[in-house]
Motif scaffolding. Structure first.
Motif, mmCIF file in Angstrom:
data_model
loop_
_atom_site.group_PDB
_atom_site.id
_atom_site.type_symbol
_atom_site.label_atom_id
_atom_site.label_comp_id
_atom_site.label_asym_id
_atom_site.label_seq_id
_atom_site.Cartn_x
_atom_site.Cartn_y
_atom_site.Cartn_z
ATOM 1 N N VAL B 50 0.714 -1.119 -0.040
ATOM 2 C CA VAL B 50 0.044 -0.100 -0.017
ATOM 3 C C VAL B 50 0.713 1.118 -0.175
ATOM 4 C CG1 VAL B 50 -1.851 1.434 1.140
ATOM 5 C CG2 VAL B 50 -1.735 -1.257 1.538
ATOM 6 N N TYR B 51 0.692 2.030 -0.748
ATOM 7 C CA TYR B 51 1.564 3.240 -1.201
ATOM 8 C C TYR B 51 0.814 4.574 -0.972
ATOM 9 C CZ TYR B 51 4.344 -0.046 -3.737
ATOM 10 O OH TYR B 51 5.216 -1.526 -3.945
ATOM 11 N N SER B 52 1.411 5.549 -0.624
ATOM 12 C CA SER B 52 1.010 6.636 0.050
ATOM 13 C C SER B 52 -0.143 7.293 -0.986
ATOM 14 C CB SER B 52 2.004 7.563 0.472
ATOM 15 O OG SER B 52 2.788 7.234 1.387
ATOM 16 N N SER B 53 0.315 7.126 -2.238
ATOM 17 C CA SER B 53 -0.512 7.807 -3.371
ATOM 18 C C SER B 53 -1.649 6.754 -3.924
ATOM 19 C CB SER B 53 0.283 8.130 -4.650
ATOM 20 O OG SER B 53 1.144 6.860 -4.845
ATOM 21 N N GLY B 54 -1.809 5.853 -3.260
ATOM 22 C CA GLY B 54 -2.814 4.731 -3.628
ATOM 23 C C GLY B 54 -2.345 4.103 -4.525
ATOM 24 N N ASN B 55 -2.713 2.593 -4.838
ATOM 25 C CA ASN B 55 -2.094 2.078 -5.786
ATOM 26 C C ASN B 55 -3.328 0.828 -6.270
ATOM 27 O OD1 ASN B 55 -0.965 1.405 -3.428
ATOM 28 N ND2 ASN B 55 -0.549 -0.751 -4.187
ATOM 29 N N GLU B 56 -3.155 0.214 -7.688
ATOM 30 C CA GLU B 56 -4.014 -0.520 -8.102
ATOM 31 C C GLU B 56 -3.430 -1.781 -8.656
ATOM 32 O OE1 GLU B 56 -7.300 1.652 -10.109
ATOM 33 O OE2 GLU B 56 -7.197 0.083 -11.776
ATOM 34 N N ASP B 57 -3.826 -2.759 -8.445
ATOM 35 C CA ASP B 57 -3.386 -3.917 -9.208
ATOM 36 C C ASP B 57 -4.896 -4.739 -9.855
ATOM 37 O OD1 ASP B 57 -1.290 -6.951 -8.256
ATOM 38 O OD2 ASP B 57 -2.303 -6.339 -10.030
ATOM 39 N N GLY B 58 -4.937 -4.688 -11.287
ATOM 40 C CA GLY B 58 -6.184 -5.170 -11.359
ATOM 41 C C GLY B 58 -7.473 -4.864 -10.815
ATOM 42 N N ARG B 59 -8.198 -5.776 -10.289
ATOM 43 C CA ARG B 59 -9.332 -5.400 -9.568
ATOM 44 C C ARG B 59 -9.144 -5.050 -8.132
ATOM 45 N NH1 ARG B 59 -12.146 -9.647 -8.309
ATOM 46 N NH2 ARG B 59 -10.264 -11.065 -8.580
ATOM 47 N N PHE B 60 -7.921 -5.019 -7.802
ATOM 48 C CA PHE B 60 -7.768 -4.488 -6.128
ATOM 49 C C PHE B 60 -6.961 -3.222 -6.420
ATOM 50 C CE2 PHE B 60 -8.386 -8.781 -4.295
ATOM 51 C CZ PHE B 60 -8.066 -9.614 -5.611
ATOM 52 N N THR B 61 -7.450 -2.173 -5.396
ATOM 53 C CA THR B 61 -7.192 -1.075 -5.161
ATOM 54 C C THR B 61 -6.965 -0.906 -3.735
ATOM 55 O OG1 THR B 61 -8.730 0.155 -7.275
ATOM 56 C CG2 THR B 61 -7.737 1.359 -5.336
ATOM 57 N N ALA B 62 -5.655 -0.290 -3.228
ATOM 58 C CA ALA B 62 -5.390 0.066 -2.023
ATOM 59 C C ALA B 62 -5.183 1.467 -1.847
ATOM 60 C CB ALA B 62 -3.998 -0.927 -1.539
ATOM 61 N N GLN B 63 -5.403 2.111 -0.474
ATOM 62 C CA GLN B 63 -5.384 3.316 -0.283
ATOM 63 C C GLN B 63 -5.075 3.527 0.973
ATOM 64 O OE1 GLN B 63 -8.934 5.466 -1.457
ATOM 65 N NE2 GLN B 63 -7.599 6.032 -3.380
ATOM 66 N N LEU B 64 -4.275 4.625 1.274
ATOM 67 C CA LEU B 64 -3.759 4.949 2.712
ATOM 68 C C LEU B 64 -3.991 6.267 3.165
ATOM 69 C CD1 LEU B 64 -1.454 4.278 5.074
ATOM 70 C CD2 LEU B 64 0.405 4.939 3.745
ATOM 71 N N ASN B 65 -4.380 6.416 4.252
ATOM 72 C CA ASN B 65 -4.612 7.676 4.838
ATOM 73 C C ASN B 65 -3.867 7.683 5.987
ATOM 74 O OD1 ASN B 65 -5.761 9.911 6.346
ATOM 75 N ND2 ASN B 65 -7.582 9.655 5.108
ATOM 76 N N ARG B 66 -2.546 8.533 5.865
ATOM 77 C CA ARG B 66 -1.761 8.629 7.233
ATOM 78 C C ARG B 66 -2.193 9.583 8.302
ATOM 79 N NH1 ARG B 66 3.547 6.525 6.935
ATOM 80 N NH2 ARG B 66 4.210 5.990 4.907
ATOM 81 N N ALA B 67 -3.009 10.589 7.759
ATOM 82 C CA ALA B 67 -3.332 11.567 8.869
ATOM 83 C C ALA B 67 -4.569 10.538 9.693
ATOM 84 C CB ALA B 67 -4.165 12.768 8.138
ATOM 85 N N SER B 68 -5.328 9.849 9.377
ATOM 86 C CA SER B 68 -6.459 9.125 9.948
ATOM 87 C C SER B 68 -5.898 7.705 10.325
ATOM 88 C CB SER B 68 -7.646 9.111 9.256
ATOM 89 O OG SER B 68 -8.125 10.263 8.695
ATOM 90 N N GLN B 69 -4.683 7.492 9.895
ATOM 91 C CA GLN B 69 -4.053 6.086 10.164
ATOM 92 C C GLN B 69 -4.985 5.014 9.757
ATOM 93 O OE1 GLN B 69 -1.705 8.086 13.836
ATOM 94 N NE2 GLN B 69 -2.328 5.934 14.425
#
Lengths: 112, 111
Positions: B50-69
Motif C-alpha cells: 500500500v503506497y501513500s498515493s494509492g495503488n491499483e492491481d487489476g481489480r484490487f485498489t489499496a489506499q492509505l490515509n496517514r492522517a487518519s491512520q
C-alpha cells in the motif's frame, strides 16, 4: 518462481519433547522470520534473524525457543520442551530487504 | 487500542459485487503497509503493498490515509476465488521491520 519451503508439513509430538522445524528460505534473501498462528487466531510474530543473529523476538519467544541457521540454506526453529499450548501452525518467512516477506506453507505442530 | 484493527466480518457478497475493507493502526510512525490474503489453513500470501498515493492491481485498489491512520482495500467485480481472509499488515520503524498483523477480515463471495 522461488519459494520458501518448510518441513515437515505436520509434526505430532508429546508434551515435553523437543521439536525442530525446518525452513529453506528463498536463496538470495537475507532476513528470516518465524511466526505462529494458533487455530482461529491471528498470526503472531516470534522472531526475526539477520546477519546470523536474532534481531528481534517477541515475548512468546522465551528460553524454550531457539533459532539457528546451521548452513547457507536452512533456518530452523527449535522448541526444547513442548507444551500443549505450543500447538499451532508455524510459518517461516524470508525477505530480501526488511519489507515484503514471503511465507512458507507452514508446519502444523500438534502437541499431545 | 489494538496495534492493527480490522472488522472481522464475515462479509458475504454476490459474485460481481464491489467490497471494501478498512483497517486502522495505532502507531503513527508506521512505515510500510501491506495487504495479505490467507486461505483456510494456508500461509499468508502477499496481495499488495500500500503506497501513500494509492495503488491499483487489476481489480484490487489499496489506499492509505496517514492522517487518519487507516488503510483500505477495494475489490471490484469479486470472484468466487476471492473468498479468503484479508489481513492488514503494518510495519513499524526499525532495522528488522517486524510485521504487525490484524486479525483479518473474512470474505465469502457467493454464486
Amino acid at each position: 518462481e522461488p519459494e520458501v519451503t518448510q518441513t515437515p508439513s505436520h509434526q505430532v509430538t508429546q508434551m515435553g519433547q523437543e521439536v525442530i522445524l525446518r525452513c529453506v528460505p528463498i536463496s538470495n534473501h537475507l532476513y528470516f522470520y518465524w511466526y505462529r498462528q494458533i487455530l482461529g487466531q491471528k498470526v503472531e510474530f516470534l522472531v526475526s534473524f539477520y546477519n546470523n543473529e536474532i534481531s528481534e523476538k517477541s515475548e512468546i519467544f522465551d528460553d524454550q525457543f531457539s533459532v539457528e541457521r546451521p548452513d547457507g540454506s536452512n533456518f530452523t526453529l527449535k522448541i526444547r520442551s513442548t507444551k500443549l499450548e505450543d500447538s499451532a501452525m508455524y510459518f517461516c518467512a524470508s525477505s530480501s530487504a526488511p519489507s515484503e516477506q514471503y511465507f512458507g506453507p507452514g508446519t502444523r505442530l500438534t502437541v499431545t | 487500542r489494538k496495534e492493527v484493527e480490522q472488522d472481522p466480518g464475515p462479509f458475504n457478497v454476490p459474485e460481481g459485487a464491489t467490497v471494501a475493507f478498512n483497517c486502522t493502526y495505532s502507531n503513527s510512525a508506521s512505515q510500510s503497509f501491506f495487504w495479505y490474503r490467507q486461505d483456510c489453513r494456508k500461509e499468508p500470501k502477499l496481495l499488495m503493498s500500500v503506497y501513500s498515493s494509492g495503488n491499483e492491481d487489476g481489480r484490487f485498489t489499496a489506499q492509505l490515509n496517514r492522517a487518519s491512520q487507516y488503510i483500505s482495500l477495494l475489490i471490484r467485480d469479486s470472484k468466487l476465488s476471492d473468498s479468503a481472509t484479508y489481513l492488514c499488515v503494518v510495519v513499524n520503524a526499525g532495522n528488522n521491520r517486524k510485521l504487525i498483523w490484524g486479525l483479518g477480515t473474512s470474505l465469502a463471495v457467493n454464486p
